[in-house]
Write a protein that holds these residues in place. Structure first.
Motif, PDB file in Angstrom:
ATOM      1  N   GLY A 173     -22.630  13.547 -16.338  1.00 22.52           N
ATOM      2  CA  GLY A 173     -22.964  12.204 -16.065  1.00 22.52           C
ATOM      3  C   GLY A 173     -21.810  11.381 -16.712  1.00 22.52           C
ATOM      4  N   LEU A 174     -20.750  12.017 -17.223  1.00 13.70           N
ATOM      5  CA  LEU A 174     -19.695  11.292 -17.769  1.00 13.70           C
ATOM      6  C   LEU A 174     -18.362  11.052 -16.811  1.00 13.70           C
ATOM      7  CD1 LEU A 174     -19.413  13.032 -21.539  1.00 13.70           C
ATOM      8  CD2 LEU A 174     -20.675  10.624 -20.434  1.00 13.70           C
ATOM      9  N   VAL A 175     -17.655  10.200 -16.810  1.00 14.90           N
ATOM     10  CA  VAL A 175     -16.571   9.950 -15.882  1.00 14.90           C
ATOM     11  C   VAL A 175     -15.615  11.180 -15.845  1.00 14.90           C
ATOM     12  CG1 VAL A 175     -14.605   8.426 -15.469  1.00 14.90           C
ATOM     13  CG2 VAL A 175     -16.766   7.444 -15.493  1.00 14.90           C
ATOM     14  N   TYR A 176     -15.215  11.713 -14.998  1.00 13.67           N
ATOM     15  CA  TYR A 176     -14.270  12.845 -15.187  1.00 13.67           C
ATOM     16  C   TYR A 176     -12.895  12.305 -15.291  1.00 13.67           C
ATOM     17  CZ  TYR A 176     -11.161  16.650 -13.430  1.00 13.67           C
ATOM     18  OH  TYR A 176     -10.168  17.480 -13.057  1.00 13.67           O
ATOM     19  N   HIS A 177     -12.231  12.909 -16.247  1.00 17.05           N
ATOM     20  CA  HIS A 177     -11.111  12.481 -17.001  1.00 17.05           C
ATOM     21  C   HIS A 177      -9.945  11.834 -16.047  1.00 17.05           C
ATOM     22  CE1 HIS A 177      -9.622  16.412 -16.467  1.00 17.05           C
ATOM     23  NE2 HIS A 177      -8.339  15.945 -16.304  1.00 17.05           N
ATOM     24  N   ALA A 178      -9.537  12.395 -14.932  1.00 11.61           N
ATOM     25  CA  ALA A 178      -8.517  11.886 -13.889  1.00 11.61           C
ATOM     26  C   ALA A 178      -8.995  10.707 -13.277  1.00 11.61           C
ATOM     27  CB  ALA A 178      -8.356  13.123 -12.957  1.00 11.61           C
ATOM     28  N   ASN A 179     -10.381  10.331 -13.328  1.00 21.03           N
ATOM     29  CA  ASN A 179     -10.788   9.261 -12.345  1.00 21.03           C
ATOM     30  C   ASN A 179     -10.527   8.003 -13.270  1.00 21.03           C
ATOM     31  OD1 ASN A 179     -11.662  10.547 -10.032  1.00 21.03           O
ATOM     32  ND2 ASN A 179     -13.799  10.781 -11.173  1.00 21.03           N
ATOM     33  N   TYR A 180     -10.293   8.070 -14.487  1.00 21.71           N
ATOM     34  CA  TYR A 180      -9.647   6.605 -15.027  1.00 21.71           C
ATOM     35  C   TYR A 180      -8.335   6.084 -14.457  1.00 21.71           C
ATOM     36  CZ  TYR A 180     -13.464   7.558 -18.710  1.00 21.71           C
ATOM     37  OH  TYR A 180     -14.668   7.745 -19.173  1.00 21.71           O
ATOM     38  N   VAL A 181      -7.357   6.990 -14.251  1.00 16.41           N
ATOM     39  CA  VAL A 181      -6.101   6.812 -13.381  1.00 16.41           C
ATOM     40  C   VAL A 181      -6.494   5.964 -12.211  1.00 16.41           C
ATOM     41  CG1 VAL A 181      -4.189   7.688 -12.638  1.00 16.41           C
ATOM     42  CG2 VAL A 181      -5.068   8.652 -14.839  1.00 16.41           C
ATOM     43  N   ARG A 182      -7.403   6.435 -11.770  1.00 18.09           N
ATOM     44  CA  ARG A 182      -7.988   5.885 -10.209  1.00 18.09           C
ATOM     45  C   ARG A 182      -8.099   4.536 -10.605  1.00 18.09           C
ATOM     46  NH1 ARG A 182      -9.593   9.614  -5.757  1.00 18.09           N
ATOM     47  NH2 ARG A 182      -9.381  11.549  -6.505  1.00 18.09           N
ATOM     48  N   TYR A 183      -9.309   4.312 -11.559  1.00 18.48           N
ATOM     49  CA  TYR A 183      -9.538   2.917 -11.946  1.00 18.48           C
ATOM     50  C   TYR A 183      -8.054   1.918 -12.246  1.00 18.48           C
ATOM     51  CZ  TYR A 183     -14.229   4.851 -12.690  1.00 18.48           C
ATOM     52  OH  TYR A 183     -15.484   5.476 -12.403  1.00 18.48           O
ATOM     53  N   PHE A 184      -7.515   2.731 -12.943  1.00 23.48           N
ATOM     54  CA  PHE A 184      -6.106   1.922 -13.228  1.00 23.48           C
ATOM     55  C   PHE A 184      -5.252   1.488 -12.035  1.00 23.48           C
ATOM     56  CE2 PHE A 184      -6.227   4.521 -17.523  1.00 23.48           C
ATOM     57  CZ  PHE A 184      -6.984   3.716 -17.926  1.00 23.48           C
ATOM     58  N   GLU A 185      -5.203   2.518 -10.969  1.00 21.82           N
ATOM     59  CA  GLU A 185      -4.405   2.236  -9.949  1.00 21.82           C
ATOM     60  C   GLU A 185      -5.309   1.142  -9.077  1.00 21.82           C
ATOM     61  OE1 GLU A 185      -1.371   2.014  -7.451  1.00 21.82           O
ATOM     62  OE2 GLU A 185      -1.609   3.278  -9.218  1.00 21.82           O
ATOM     63  N   ARG A 186      -6.506   1.233  -9.057  1.00 14.58           N
ATOM     64  CA  ARG A 186      -7.134   0.153  -8.498  1.00 14.58           C
ATOM     65  C   ARG A 186      -7.065  -1.366  -9.052  1.00 14.58           C
ATOM     66  NH1 ARG A 186     -13.108   2.972  -8.106  1.00 14.58           N
ATOM     67  NH2 ARG A 186     -12.432   4.815  -6.991  1.00 14.58           N
ATOM     68  N   GLY A 187      -6.791  -1.266 -10.287  1.00 17.08           N
ATOM     69  CA  GLY A 187      -6.651  -2.630 -11.021  1.00 17.08           C
ATOM     70  C   GLY A 187      -5.123  -3.151 -10.597  1.00 17.08           C
ATOM     71  N   ARG A 188      -4.219  -2.036 -10.748  1.00 17.31           N
ATOM     72  CA  ARG A 188      -2.983  -2.632 -10.419  1.00 17.31           C
ATOM     73  C   ARG A 188      -2.724  -2.957  -8.996  1.00 17.31           C
ATOM     74  NH1 ARG A 188       2.444   1.056  -9.669  1.00 17.31           N
ATOM     75  NH2 ARG A 188       1.037   2.423  -8.537  1.00 17.31           N
ATOM     76  N   PHE A 205      -8.245   8.355 -24.798  1.00 23.12           N
ATOM     77  CA  PHE A 205      -9.667   8.371 -24.662  1.00 23.12           C
ATOM     78  C   PHE A 205     -10.729   7.708 -25.851  1.00 23.12           C
ATOM     79  CE2 PHE A 205      -8.193  10.932 -21.325  1.00 23.12           C
ATOM     80  CZ  PHE A 205      -8.745  10.436 -20.203  1.00 23.12           C
ATOM     81  N   LEU A 206     -11.009   6.555 -25.788  1.00 24.56           N
ATOM     82  CA  LEU A 206     -11.779   5.966 -27.067  1.00 24.56           C
ATOM     83  C   LEU A 206     -13.244   6.491 -26.725  1.00 24.56           C
ATOM     84  CD1 LEU A 206      -9.950   2.678 -27.470  1.00 24.56           C
ATOM     85  CD2 LEU A 206      -9.554   4.990 -28.474  1.00 24.56           C
ATOM     86  N   LYS A 207     -13.813   6.417 -25.553  1.00 22.29           N
ATOM     87  CA  LYS A 207     -15.460   6.176 -25.501  1.00 22.29           C
ATOM     88  C   LYS A 207     -15.316   6.771 -24.076  1.00 22.29           C
ATOM     89  CE  LYS A 207     -19.630   3.775 -25.776  1.00 22.29           C
ATOM     90  NZ  LYS A 207     -20.155   2.548 -26.069  1.00 22.29           N
ATOM     91  N   ALA A 208     -16.529   7.520 -23.797  1.00 21.99           N
ATOM     92  CA  ALA A 208     -16.536   7.979 -22.339  1.00 21.99           C
ATOM     93  C   ALA A 208     -17.292   7.147 -21.616  1.00 21.99           C
ATOM     94  CB  ALA A 208     -17.427   9.401 -22.383  1.00 21.99           C
ATOM     95  N   ALA A 209     -16.944   6.754 -20.230  1.00 22.65           N
ATOM     96  CA  ALA A 209     -17.976   6.204 -19.475  1.00 22.65           C
ATOM     97  C   ALA A 209     -18.886   6.921 -18.819  1.00 22.65           C
ATOM     98  CB  ALA A 209     -16.991   5.320 -18.362  1.00 22.65           C
ATOM     99  N   ARG A 210     -20.145   6.063 -18.646  1.00 19.36           N
ATOM    100  CA  ARG A 210     -21.160   7.209 -17.871  1.00 19.36           C
ATOM    101  C   ARG A 210     -21.614   6.692 -16.472  1.00 19.36           C
ATOM    102  NH1 ARG A 210     -23.774  10.252 -21.684  1.00 19.36           N
ATOM    103  NH2 ARG A 210     -22.863  10.027 -23.769  1.00 19.36           N
ATOM    104  N   ILE A 211     -22.321   7.294 -15.950  1.00 20.38           N
ATOM    105  CA  ILE A 211     -22.766   6.994 -14.524  1.00 20.38           C
ATOM    106  C   ILE A 211     -23.857   5.620 -14.670  1.00 20.38           C
ATOM    107  CG2 ILE A 211     -24.905   8.599 -14.645  1.00 20.38           C
ATOM    108  CD1 ILE A 211     -24.443   9.064 -11.674  1.00 20.38           C
ATOM    109  N   ASP A 212     -23.351   4.806 -13.853  1.00 23.99           N
ATOM    110  CA  ASP A 212     -24.147   3.391 -13.532  1.00 23.99           C
ATOM    111  C   ASP A 212     -23.520   2.514 -14.660  1.00 23.99           C
ATOM    112  OD1 ASP A 212     -25.483   4.150 -11.659  1.00 23.99           O
ATOM    113  OD2 ASP A 212     -27.425   4.636 -12.790  1.00 23.99           O
ATOM    114  N   ASP A 213     -22.591   2.969 -15.552  1.00 25.48           N
ATOM    115  CA  ASP A 213     -21.980   1.694 -16.298  1.00 25.48           C
ATOM    116  C   ASP A 213     -21.190   0.778 -15.453  1.00 25.48           C
ATOM    117  OD1 ASP A 213     -22.627   3.048 -18.656  1.00 25.48           O
ATOM    118  OD2 ASP A 213     -20.686   3.648 -19.386  1.00 25.48           O
ATOM    119  N   ALA A 214     -21.017  -0.444 -16.039  1.00 28.31           N
ATOM    120  CA  ALA A 214     -20.506  -1.363 -15.306  1.00 28.31           C
ATOM    121  C   ALA A 214     -19.372  -1.799 -16.061  1.00 28.31           C
ATOM    122  CB  ALA A 214     -21.377  -2.770 -14.821  1.00 28.31           C
TER     123      ALA A 214
END
Length: 86
Positions: free
Chosen positions: A30-45, A77-86
């Motif tokens: 239920g934790l965000v897979y580490h490579a997906n953070y890069v996807r969030y950054f790319e969406r942000g860019r 990584f400072l803290k893991a994001a979890r499923i349903d987090d906003a």
């Protein structure tokens, strides 16, 4: 009311793009897979540029096509994001 997805908003010089963690973003715990953070950054860019009036398709369609390339990435990584987090 609009059905278009949000590109976020600017607060001063900061771009704010709310995201939600979906099941597909997580591993079996239920934790965000580490490579997906890069996807969030790319969406942000991409959404930062869109909100600033610069579209990727427009950059590529110009007389001299332009694109952005990531040449290095350093994540801490400072803290893991979890499923349903906003």
């Amino acid at each position: 009311m609009t059905d278009l997805p949000s590109a976020g908003r600017f607060e001063g010089r900061e771009h704010i793009l709310p995201v939600r963690v979906y099941y597909e973003d997580t591993d079996f715990t239920g934790l965000v897979y580490h490579a997906n953070y890069v996807r969030y950054f790319e969406r942000g860019r991409s959404d930062f540029l869109r909100l600033a009036g610069v579209g990727h398709a427009d950059l590529l369609a110009g007389e001299t096509p332009l694109a952005f390339v990531i040449t290095a990435l350093d994540l801490q990584f400072l803290k893991a994001a979890r499923i349903d987090d906003a």
